[in-house]
Design an enzyme around this catalytic site. Structure first.
Site, PDB file in Angstrom:
ATOM      1  N   ASP A 179      36.190  42.196  37.565  1.00  0.00           N
ATOM      2  CA  ASP A 179      34.778  42.527  37.739  1.00  0.00           C
ATOM      3  C   ASP A 179      34.087  41.214  37.422  1.00  0.00           C
ATOM      4  OD1 ASP A 179      32.063  43.084  37.164  1.00  0.00           O
ATOM      5  OD2 ASP A 179      32.581  45.193  37.027  1.00  0.00           O
ATOM      6  N   HIS A 180      33.605  40.539  38.452  1.00  0.00           N
ATOM      7  CA  HIS A 180      33.201  39.147  38.211  1.00  0.00           C
ATOM      8  C   HIS A 180      32.021  39.038  37.244  1.00  0.00           C
ATOM      9  CE1 HIS A 180      30.252  39.876  41.423  1.00  0.00           C
ATOM     10  NE2 HIS A 180      29.619  38.804  41.007  1.00  0.00           N
ATOM     11  N   HIS A 242      29.820  46.865  38.030  1.00  0.00           N
ATOM     12  CA  HIS A 242      29.044  45.888  37.254  1.00  0.00           C
ATOM     13  C   HIS A 242      28.107  46.563  36.244  1.00  0.00           C
ATOM     14  CE1 HIS A 242      30.765  43.398  40.243  1.00  0.00           C
ATOM     15  NE2 HIS A 242      29.840  43.535  41.161  1.00  0.00           N
TER      16      HIS A 242
HETATM   17  C1  BG6 Z   1      29.431  42.053  44.512  1.00  0.00           C
HETATM   18  C2  BG6 Z   1      28.865  42.989  45.541  1.00  0.00           C
HETATM   19  O1  BG6 Z   1      30.350  42.711  43.691  1.00  0.00           O
HETATM   20  O2  BG6 Z   1      28.371  41.551  43.710  1.00  0.00           O
HETATM   21  C3  BG6 Z   1      27.805  42.314  46.373  1.00  0.00           C
HETATM   22  O3  BG6 Z   1      29.915  43.429  46.391  1.00  0.00           O
HETATM   23  C4  BG6 Z   1      26.747  41.685  45.506  1.00  0.00           C
HETATM   24  O4  BG6 Z   1      27.192  43.235  47.269  1.00  0.00           O
HETATM   25  C5  BG6 Z   1      27.399  40.819  44.428  1.00  0.00           C
HETATM   26  O5  BG6 Z   1      25.907  40.894  46.324  1.00  0.00           O
HETATM   27  C6  BG6 Z   1      26.375  40.320  43.439  1.00  0.00           C
HETATM   28  O6  BG6 Z   1      26.988  39.398  42.594  1.00  0.00           O
HETATM   29  P1  BG6 Z   1      26.167  38.253  41.887  1.00  0.00           P
HETATM   30  O7  BG6 Z   1      27.166  37.518  41.081  1.00  0.00           O
HETATM   31  O8  BG6 Z   1      25.554  37.434  42.973  1.00  0.00           O
HETATM   32  O9  BG6 Z   1      25.117  38.947  41.086  1.00  0.00           O
END
Ligand code: BG6
Length: 492
Positions: A179-180, A242
């Site tokens: 989960d980045h 997230h």
């Molecule tokens: C991803 C989603 O997990 O997170 C995307 O699939 C979204 O739709 C993205 O744009 C948002 O990530 P960040 O790091 O730009 O907030």
């Protein structure tokens, strides 16, 4: 702490967008910082018939604009990359991969370590994992780790099926579910704020906190990802993973240590205390929405390429979430996320309760404002604490004063990106910032209830691109006497 990591990293989906935008730049930064140095090789696989040279050019192109990407370094880094055309359903292809892995292991003296990274369509995750085992790609003399990208399923049943198929080939302590958000600096900082400051530790519960708000606003629309997004929508794309992880970090009890087990146990206790939703609760406390263009040149969601004209996919979600954990009784977690909102910003605000005893009433201050703490996750990174103080002047008037800190833009640019953090963790065998099955189980079961309530109704409010979502999202909080906390300025 820089310690060189030795590994043969195999990326399934090596020609894909994620690999180019995130993984190659992150690996390069690890190389630049000496975490990857001499003893590593990367095998990129995908169906296309590419040569190593062509693949290395792709790697070099993906690094354009990266800090430190001067040609010698890029060339030396790219020389560690190998391309293998691969059909994930063909067992013979795994035999070729096995031979290449052991050849590269010898050449770079890796010592048998294997990191398998799944960066392709999730329907293939299970079959890849089982072939890795059946075709003996697992090494006997080093570690074997599997890194898996989201989406991890599209509901509880499919997530479980996926989990079972992966578990048949890998043990839980070998699985790194990404989960980045957990790789982001300011998300990691939540633990520091909460557990390194007695002033917050003492008040972090329902006695002092009125509500918590989490906004993940995006400025972009669905872009070229309609194929995926139409099967997901904002609830599955952002809330199940997230937002739920952020709730866990905000609400979890203090773990005994930062070890993966201690942190996961603390997170799990919160996610398993999500207050179960009845269909009525779900309909009452969750709002969805779909963007429509605000000007003639902005398309409605249903006009985007690849989106069905009658699509019922939500591009926005707002909700009121409760926990049964005794520390959080009665504290709503208001969450929202959407595409094409006012601007890109992730903000977490903890709104405290106003002080009960007001000694200032006799001098004209009938109501004291509440304190609040906001954590700006991105793109600006920092904190804001709003306190009460005396306004300057002869009279004794109370005013609200924000204490603000933002990390400097240069410092942010030089800090590791989320994928760099996470890849380094996976190479070092640290699972703390990855998700575990019980967390996914609890969050999918919760989110499924919202999905079911929505599937039973046709209501799909719209909101204008560039706004903060449909009116129903504001009405949801107003119903409880609250309003959204939001800092609309980009750089205050
Ligand atoms: C991803 C989603 O997990 O997170 C995307 O699939 C979204 O739709 C993205 O744009 C948002 O990530 P960040 O790091 O730009 O907030």
């Amino acid at each position: 702490m820089t310690q060189e990591q030795a590994s043969v990293i195999t990326i399934f989906g090596g020609s894909g967008d994620l690999a180019r935008r995130k993984l190659y730049p992150a690996l390069f930064q690890l190389y630049r910082h000496g975490i990857l140095r001499d003893h590593f090789a990367v095998i990129g696989t995908a169906r296309r018939p590419w040569s190593n040279e062509y693949y290395r050019d792709i790697i070099a192109t993906s690094l354009e604009g990266e800090a430190g990407a001067v040609s010698d370094a890029v060339h030396a880094f790219a020389s560690h990359f190998y391309y293998q055309s691969h059909d994930v359903t063909d067992a013979d292809h795994y035999v070729t991969l096995r031979k290449l892995s052991s050849e590269l292991d010898d050449r770079y003296q890796v010592g048998g370590n294997r990191l398998f990274y799944m960066a392709m369509a999730p329907r293939f995750f299970g079959i890849i994992a089982s072939h890795i085992r059946s075709e003996h790609l697992l090494s006997a003399n080093g570690y074997n780790r599997l890194v898996i990208e989201k989406p991890f399923g599209r509901d509880f049943a499919s997530a479980k099926e996926l989990n079972d198929s992966i578990n048949a080939a890998f043990d839980e302590d070998q699985i790194y579910r990404i989960d980045h958000y957990l790789g982001k600096e300011m998300v990691q900082s939540l633990m520091a704020v909460r557990f390194a400051n007695p002033m917050f530790k003492a008040v972090w519960n329902h006695d002092y906190i009125d509500n918590v708000q989490i906004t993940l606003a995006e400025a972009v629309g669905v872009e070229e990802r309609a194929g995926y997004y139409e099967t997901a929508g904002a609830l599955r794309d952002m809330v199940q993973n997230h937002i739920m992880q952020l709730i866990a970090y905000v609400a979890m009890p203090e773990p005994e240590s930062l070890t993966p087990n201690a942190v996961h146990q603390a997170k799990r206790s919160i996610l398993e205390s999500l207050k179960p939703l009845t269909p009525e609760d779900a309909a009452e406390n969750f709002v969805r929405g779909q963007y429509v263009g605000d000007t003639p040149d902005q398309p409605d969601y249903v006009q985007e390429e690849g989106v069905a004209a009658d699509s019922k996919t939500e591009t926005f979600v707002a909700g009121r979430i409760e926990l049964t954990d005794s520390a959080w009784t009665g504290v709503p977690f208001y969450v929202r996320t959407g595409k094409h909102m006012t601007r890109k910003s992730t903000q977490i605000t903890v709104n405290f309760k106003p002080t009960k005893q007001n000694i200032f009433a006799p001098v004209g201050c009938n109501e004291l404002a509440a304190n609040s703490l906001t954590i700006f996750v991105e793109p600006e990174e920092g904190y804001r604490l709003v306190i009460n103080g005396k306004q300057l002047g002869q009279d004794f008037h109370i005013g609200q004063f924000p204490l603000n800190f933002r990390h400097d833009a240069n410092a942010i640019a030089n800090a590791p990106e989320a994928y760099e953090h996470l890849l380094q963790d996976a190479l070092a065998g640290n699972q703390t910032n990855f998700t575990r099955w019980h967390e996914l189980k609890a969050t999918w079961q919760y989110v499924d209830k919202i999905r079911q309530a929505w599937d039973a109704s046709d209501v799909m409010p719209t909101y204008k691109s560039g706004s903060m979502g449909p009116d129903a999202a504001a009405a949801l909080l107003a119903k409880y006497g609250d309003h959204w906390s939001w800092d609309g300025s980009a750089n205050d």
